[in-house]
Design a protein around this motif. Structure first.
Motif: not given
Lengths: 273, 293
Positions: B2, B4-11, B13-15, B17
């Motif tokens: 959970x 890993x998939x709730x990593x706000x920073x990663x979200x 970075x992916x969304x 740009x």
């Protein structure tokens, strides 16, 4: 039953002729001079002579325009796909359901806005950002315009991957990026290839923005260049046909090799989007 | 898991740009268009607020009204001529036992070409002397019918509609074919046992079952008709005497030849609203008929 089959092919024949004959007509005309085109339109060319092609290639920098098209199209397609894969993954697999619904909703707006109605404000924007008459003037909007449809297709595929795969990756200690790079990316490659081809063809063929956002002749892309030959070769039908053949040959070659993937991609894109 | 998939920073970075690029170049221009549409602006001086003058002016501008009428014809042609033809061809092809791949590949071919190229090809085909159409007419002894198709007010727009249909019909045929082949075999066989063959089968089995794709095809061709710009610009540039003008070409000219950016933006907004209204009407109509079924 056999008679019904024969009727089917007979009914389709005129349509197939209407589809193919214009292309054939342009092709045979590209080997003829003006008088031969007008006097013997139906005949095959008297001899296979490439003078129109030599004329089109030597007097006009087709190689240069080809390279411009290739550069702009490759960069914007690649950038668009990477960005789309990232956002599609975040929206379908990561656990931010409400936020993701909002993001997806914003992307759906693209179905309502006809790109044509964005042309004028986009032109003003490109000038304001100082991108006018640089390759970026095309790369940036092409990338942006490819995003929604790419996200729809990639997201549709990602939804079909079972959760267990990423769970296994996480147990092995992968981060989000590791998951994306090592598991999701390889799995999604076939879909990405399809999306790549669709975007590539769309950008390769784009005319209006390429015509408006660039002013230097040396930056022109192929469609813009060939349209400018149309005025120049006003009275030289053979040379015009030759330049049409030269600029369409790459797309037709790609289509001939990949037609199954292209057709499947179009069907998937339109039906899922 | 959970975590890993709730990593706000990663979200983020992916969304961010992709979303920023999309909003900046796809959604924001619509709002800036809206802003300029209520001004008088030549692209250089300060834009002066003029309220709804541009919109009122458009509906009093006879040339604009001709272009609006042409867009409506374009939509009607797509829905009432092209779509029935597409359905007919798709159903005929779907029953063919041989050459299926040949048909699919061939009909799709024109839609991989650039619209610019298609426009040039058809301009050549409509050419008064060298063009295929007049060559055919002369060959069959209808010399007097041979005219400059794109130079004639009565035919120029029709000629463009035909060229556009030539380019896109196969694209839609392929979509409809995909849907037809998606119909489960058992259903087809059951219908055939019940005696549904030929047109009865098409009417009572195939067409109802591929309804969703027919609707998608209609929607795509309506929005396609609203988008038409390059084909008209290259083939006739709206001529002769404005007879083949569409809203998009008129907008284009107001901006780039006349430097009336305020007015051009108002036309952009009209195109946008027109598309929205058509889409909405379309959804209302199809929803109602779905409830009836």
């Amino acid at each position: 039953m056999r008679r019904i089959q024969a009727v089917r092919h007979l009914v389709l024949l005129p349509y197939i002729l209407v589809v193919l004959y214009p292309l054939y007509f342009v092709l045979i005309s590209s080997f003829k001079g003006n008088s031969e085109i007008v006097l013997k339109p139906w005949n095959l060319p008297e001899k296979i002579d490439f003078f129109n092609y030599v004329n089109a290639l030597s007097n006009n920098n087709i190689g240069r325009y080809f390279f411009n098209s290739l550069y702009v199209t490759t960069v914007s397609t690649t950038a668009g796909i990477l960005l789309s894969l990232g956002i599609a993954f975040a929206v379908t697999r990561m656990r931010f359901p409400q936020l993701s619904r909002l993001v997806y909703g914003v992307l759906l707006l693209s179905l309502l806005i006809p790109p044509v109605s964005l042309l004028i404000p986009l032109y003003i924007m490109i000038k304001d950002f100082g991108l006018y008459n640089t390759p970026m003037a095309l790369i940036v909007p092409y990338t942006a315009f490819g995003i929604p449809i790419s996200v729809f297709i990639i997201a549709a595929f990602l939804k079909s991957i079972p959760r267990e795969l990423e769970e296994a990756g996480i147990v092995d200690g992968l981060s989000v990026y590791g998951l994306l790079g090592r598991i999701v990316f390889p799995l999604t490659t076939p879909t990405l290839v399809t999306v790549f081809i669709l975007n590539f063809m769309g950008h390769w063929n784009e005319y209006i923005m390429a015509n408006l956002f660039l002013s230097s002749q040396s930056l022109r892309t192929l469609p813009v260049a060939v349209v400018s030959f149309m005025d120049k070769f006003n009275m030289n039908y053979g040379a015009l046909c030759a330049s049409v053949v030269i600029s369409s040959a790459p797309v037709i070659a790609v289509y001939a090799i990949l037609q199954r993937k292209i057709i499947e991609g179009v069907a998937a894109g339109s039906l899922k989007g | 898991m959970e975590k890993v998939m709730r990593n706000r920073l990663a979200y983020a970075i992916l969304v961010i740009p992709a979303l920023t690029l999309y909003i900046t170049f796809y959604v924001a221009p619509l709002f800036s268009s809206l802003r300029y549409s209520v001004t008088s602006w030549n692209g250089i001086n300060e834009a002066a607020f003029t309220g709804l003058d541009n919109f009122i002016g458009a509906f009093r501008d006879e040339k604009f009204l001709v272009s609006l009428k042409n867009n409506i014809y374009f939509v009607l042609f797509s829905v009432f001529v092209q779509i029935p033809f597409i359905l007919f061809v798709s159903i005929v092809i779907s029953g063919a036992r041989r050459f299926l791949d040949f048909y699919k590949t061939t009909v799709f071919l024109p839609s991989v070409l650039s619209t610019a190229i298609v426009s040039i090809v058809w301009k050549f085909i409509y050419h008064p002397d060298a063009g295929l159409i007049n060559q055919i007419l002369r060959a069959v002894g209808l010399e007097s019918w041979a005219i400059g198709w794109l130079g004639d007010e009565r035919f120029a727009f029709l000629a463009i509609l035909f060229a556009n249909a030539w380019q896109w019909t196969g694209f839609y045929v392929v979509l409809v074919l995909a849907a037809i082949f998606g119909i489960p075999r058992e259903m087809q066989e059951a219908a055939e046992i019940d005696g549904a063959v030929g047109w009865r089968k098409a009417r009572y089995l195939t067409i109802p079952l591929i309804r969703p794709v027919i609707l998608v095809t209609m929607l795509l061709s309506i929005t396609g008709a609203m988008k038409a710009l390059d084909i008209v610009l290259i083939m006739t540039a709206g001529g002769p005497f404005g007879s083949s003008e569409v809203m998009a070409t008129y907008m284009y000219k107001q901006a780039y030849s006349m430097s009336k950016f305020g007015y051009a933006n108002a036309i952009s907004i009209i195109i946008f609203l027109f598309t929205c209204v058509l889409t909405l009407i379309f959804h209302l109509l199809t929803r109602r008929s779905e409830e009836e079924v």
